[in-house]
Motif scaffolding. Sequence first.
Motif, PDB file in Angstrom:
ATOM      1  N   MET A 126     -16.237  10.022  -6.425  1.00 17.48           N
ATOM      2  CA  MET A 126     -15.194   9.466  -5.567  1.00 17.48           C
ATOM      3  C   MET A 126     -14.066   8.824  -6.371  1.00 17.48           C
ATOM      4  SD  MET A 126     -16.244  10.364  -2.662  1.00 17.48           S
ATOM      5  CE  MET A 126     -15.031   9.494  -1.703  1.00 17.48           C
ATOM      6  N   GLU A 127     -14.343   8.397  -7.606  1.00 17.22           N
ATOM      7  CA  GLU A 127     -13.292   7.783  -8.422  1.00 17.22           C
ATOM      8  C   GLU A 127     -12.151   8.774  -8.688  1.00 17.22           C
ATOM      9  OE1 GLU A 127     -15.145   6.417 -11.929  1.00 17.22           O
ATOM     10  OE2 GLU A 127     -16.344   4.875 -10.915  1.00 17.22           O
ATOM     11  N   LYS A 128     -12.464  10.049  -8.704  1.00 19.81           N
ATOM     12  CA  LYS A 128     -11.466  11.073  -9.000  1.00 19.81           C
ATOM     13  C   LYS A 128     -10.569  11.386  -7.793  1.00 19.81           C
ATOM     14  CE  LYS A 128     -11.433  15.262 -11.824  1.00 19.81           C
ATOM     15  NZ  LYS A 128     -12.241  16.374 -12.369  1.00 19.81           N
ATOM     16  N   LEU A 129     -11.002  10.986  -6.595  1.00 24.19           N
ATOM     17  CA  LEU A 129     -10.273  11.334  -5.374  1.00 24.19           C
ATOM     18  C   LEU A 129      -8.866  10.743  -5.364  1.00 24.19           C
ATOM     19  CD1 LEU A 129     -10.258  12.645  -2.588  1.00 24.19           C
ATOM     20  CD2 LEU A 129     -11.254  10.518  -1.660  1.00 24.19           C
ATOM     21  N   LYS A 130      -8.735   9.488  -5.794  1.00 19.19           N
ATOM     22  CA  LYS A 130      -7.430   8.831  -5.778  1.00 19.19           C
ATOM     23  C   LYS A 130      -6.438   9.572  -6.667  1.00 19.19           C
ATOM     24  CE  LYS A 130      -5.267   4.329  -6.467  1.00 19.19           C
ATOM     25  NZ  LYS A 130      -5.476   2.903  -6.867  1.00 19.19           N
ATOM     26  N   ILE A 131      -6.907   9.964  -7.836  1.00 19.17           N
ATOM     27  CA  ILE A 131      -6.032  10.687  -8.773  1.00 19.17           C
ATOM     28  C   ILE A 131      -5.618  12.025  -8.190  1.00 19.17           C
ATOM     29  CG2 ILE A 131      -5.908  11.733 -11.069  1.00 19.17           C
ATOM     30  CD1 ILE A 131      -7.900   9.613 -12.011  1.00 19.17           C
ATOM     31  N   LEU A 132      -6.580  12.703  -7.549  1.00 18.97           N
ATOM     32  CA  LEU A 132      -6.274  14.013  -6.974  1.00 18.97           C
ATOM     33  C   LEU A 132      -5.296  13.913  -5.801  1.00 18.97           C
ATOM     34  CD1 LEU A 132      -9.856  15.592  -7.114  1.00 18.97           C
ATOM     35  CD2 LEU A 132      -7.903  16.090  -8.601  1.00 18.97           C
ATOM     36  N   LEU A 133      -5.442  12.845  -4.987  1.00 20.99           N
ATOM     37  CA  LEU A 133      -4.500  12.646  -3.881  1.00 20.99           C
ATOM     38  C   LEU A 133      -3.096  12.345  -4.402  1.00 20.99           C
ATOM     39  CD1 LEU A 133      -6.701  10.582  -1.377  1.00 20.99           C
ATOM     40  CD2 LEU A 133      -6.074  13.008  -1.263  1.00 20.99           C
ATOM     41  N   LEU A 134      -3.018  11.549  -5.478  1.00 20.35           N
ATOM     42  CA  LEU A 134      -1.713  11.278  -6.100  1.00 20.35           C
ATOM     43  C   LEU A 134      -1.120  12.562  -6.674  1.00 20.35           C
ATOM     44  CD1 LEU A 134      -2.392   7.877  -7.928  1.00 20.35           C
ATOM     45  CD2 LEU A 134      -0.949   8.278  -5.914  1.00 20.35           C
ATOM     46  N   ALA A 135      -1.985  13.448  -7.159  1.00 21.76           N
ATOM     47  CA  ALA A 135      -1.514  14.741  -7.670  1.00 21.76           C
ATOM     48  C   ALA A 135      -0.885  15.557  -6.548  1.00 21.76           C
ATOM     49  CB  ALA A 135      -2.672  15.502  -8.307  1.00 21.76           C
ATOM     50  N   PHE A 136      -1.536  15.521  -5.349  1.00 17.12           N
ATOM     51  CA  PHE A 136      -0.951  16.201  -4.189  1.00 17.12           C
ATOM     52  C   PHE A 136       0.439  15.646  -3.863  1.00 17.12           C
ATOM     53  CE2 PHE A 136      -5.120  17.902  -2.463  1.00 17.12           C
ATOM     54  CZ  PHE A 136      -4.702  19.223  -2.470  1.00 17.12           C
ATOM     55  N   LEU A 137       0.556  14.311  -3.903  1.00 13.31           N
ATOM     56  CA  LEU A 137       1.841  13.669  -3.619  1.00 13.31           C
ATOM     57  C   LEU A 137       2.890  14.077  -4.647  1.00 13.31           C
ATOM     58  CD1 LEU A 137       3.525  11.652  -1.982  1.00 13.31           C
ATOM     59  CD2 LEU A 137       2.663   9.840  -3.497  1.00 13.31           C
ATOM     60  N   GLY A 138       2.510  14.055  -5.916  1.00 15.33           N
ATOM     61  CA  GLY A 138       3.448  14.447  -6.974  1.00 15.33           C
ATOM     62  C   GLY A 138       3.890  15.888  -6.843  1.00 15.33           C
ATOM     63  N   ILE A 139       2.937  16.771  -6.503  1.00 14.13           N
ATOM     64  CA  ILE A 139       3.279  18.185  -6.311  1.00 14.13           C
ATOM     65  C   ILE A 139       4.298  18.337  -5.176  1.00 14.13           C
ATOM     66  CG2 ILE A 139       2.359  20.400  -5.489  1.00 14.13           C
ATOM     67  CD1 ILE A 139      -0.197  19.764  -7.074  1.00 14.13           C
ATOM     68  N   GLY A 140       4.073  17.597  -4.073  1.00 12.31           N
ATOM     69  CA  GLY A 140       4.985  17.672  -2.935  1.00 12.31           C
ATOM     70  C   GLY A 140       6.383  17.209  -3.281  1.00 12.31           C
ATOM     71  N   ILE A 141       6.474  16.057  -3.977  1.00 12.02           N
ATOM     72  CA  ILE A 141       7.786  15.525  -4.360  1.00 12.02           C
ATOM     73  C   ILE A 141       8.485  16.470  -5.339  1.00 12.02           C
ATOM     74  CG2 ILE A 141       8.965  13.646  -5.555  1.00 12.02           C
ATOM     75  CD1 ILE A 141       6.811  11.751  -4.449  1.00 12.02           C
ATOM     76  N   GLY A 142       7.718  16.966  -6.326  1.00  9.83           N
ATOM     77  CA  GLY A 142       8.300  17.873  -7.317  1.00  9.83           C
ATOM     78  C   GLY A 142       8.838  19.144  -6.684  1.00  9.83           C
ATOM     79  N   ARG A 143       8.067  19.708  -5.729  1.00 12.45           N
ATOM     80  CA  ARG A 143       8.515  20.918  -5.044  1.00 12.45           C
ATOM     81  C   ARG A 143       9.812  20.666  -4.286  1.00 12.45           C
ATOM     82  NH1 ARG A 143       6.478  22.986  -1.120  1.00 12.45           N
ATOM     83  NH2 ARG A 143       7.101  25.134  -1.494  1.00 12.45           N
TER      84      ARG A 143
END
Length: 593
Positions: A49-66
């Motif tokens: 579960m510790e990795k979930l926060k990082i992965l969700l932030l990755a989704f956010l970063g991907i969205g903003i970058g796109r």
Amino acid sequence: MRKLRTYLWKYKWPYLIAILSLTAAVVLDLLAPLVTKSIVDDVIVGGNMEKLKILLLAFLGIGIGRCVFQYVKEYVCDLTGSKVALEVRRDVFSHVQSLSAEFFDRTGTGELMARVKDDVDRIWDGASYVGMLLTEVALHTCIVLFCMYRLSWRLAIVPTLAMIACGCIAIVMERKLDSVYEEISEENAALNTVAEENLAGVRTVKAFAREKHEIEKFLKHNHRYYELNMKQSKVFVRYYPYFSVIAKVLPLVTVLLGGYEVIHSGFSLGELSAFVQYSNNIVWPMEMLGWLTNSISSAFASNRKLRKLCEQKPVIVEKEQPVVLDAVRGKIEFDHVSFHKADGYEILKDITFTVEPGQTVGIMGATGAGKSSIVYLLQRLYDATDGSVRVDGVDVKDLTLKQLRSNISIVMQDVFLFSDTISENVRLGKHDLTDDETIRKASHDAQAGSFIERLDEQYETVIGERGVGLSGGQKQRISIARALAKKEPILVLDDSTSALDTETERAIEQTLLRLPDTTKLIIAHRISAVREADMILVMKDGSVAERGTHEELLNKRGLYYETYCVQHEALPEDGAEPLGDTGESGQHEGEEA
């Protein structure tokens, strides 16, 4: 017009920025399935579960970058495509302007409007969003396939085969659409021509109660245009469902085969989730391929039409080292000049005369006798077939077109006024060098000042298209004012007083007498317009039948004399046939008598 790739290459750096932004957006978009894979395998299955926060932030970063990269791509691509279209349209229009008069004799206005507007718009689409979308489809497909093969080469074979099938369908579809677009382009030009002619001549149509006939003619072309577009739609509708079926079936097949791989080959659930996302990502390029093929085919067809237009070469061209006169004095010489069109029809035969600077020459003759053709050869709108036309002793073929035509003020037989203010129409000949005082003086000399100054806006009054709202005489007077304001050494009046009353005509004649340094060619049907000329040429069947002063021609008792008798309501003493087109002139001259 240069080749299309030349325009695109000119803006290679903006296009490169757009492609790099597009690549970044696509790469970010295709990183999302890998994040999903990690969430399934590491968080849901692995319990990290510790990795979930990082992965969700990755989704956010991907969205903003796109969002950022897609915006840059769209903006740069649209801006660059607009600039390409701007230059193509400018060059096409400039090329059309450079073509000779004979080109416009055989080419309809509607066709040229279709080329300059509609065909350039299709190229605009191809150079901007359609072209960039096609690039995105190709790039997106390649990267998706690469990611799929990295996950499972066995499963990746299925979307590869699907893409090959879509590509084959697109090629067949493009070939069928190609010929259809050629026909659509031609019929679009014909439809524009019919519409343009009817709108320009709407008063003539109404005067002859021809609305029904003209509507039927328009509907005939409109129906043909409809049929061709339906033919295009049938091709599109016939093949587009294949793209849709493949796009819908592919994810289902991927899930079934992927599930088998998970059960029997150790393929993880996360990898299957990522692969399904990739298969969904490859669906939209398949669906877009049909529409893109449609648009690109249209752009290619339009480019061929424009290339064909730009392959037309002007018949009237300057010499590589033309003669440039220090100043044009206005001497005109026609030396055994003959002129016939390409089909062999002879218009002028062995025309010879000389006009010294400051002299006035009147040219009379029946309709079709070749009077206006003399003016066209003088301006070098056409070239003489035999003989030579000289200005100040130099053959007009040796002069620059700019110097030749800019030193001739002309009032055309067919008066053309632009949809602009009266002052702008008058200053047309020398726009930047004609001040308001010159405009007013020229208008009064042309007997136009009185009616212009009674208007609410006076010289700033906007007149309608082609002078709609003005009488024939008012349009002629504004056209004469335009020629007088130009103040050139050669003045040509081509039947320019036909709509004027006798009193106004006499006043304009007095104006011409006050131009002793201007060489004047006056083409007319009325004897009153040419009787003061230093020499009068009487044309018949393309030849000079009589020449001399007013008194000399009356004494010859020939064509000129017969015309004089008709226009003055006197009976001729012999049976010679008078010149044509004397009805209106006879009325004015009768009133004068």
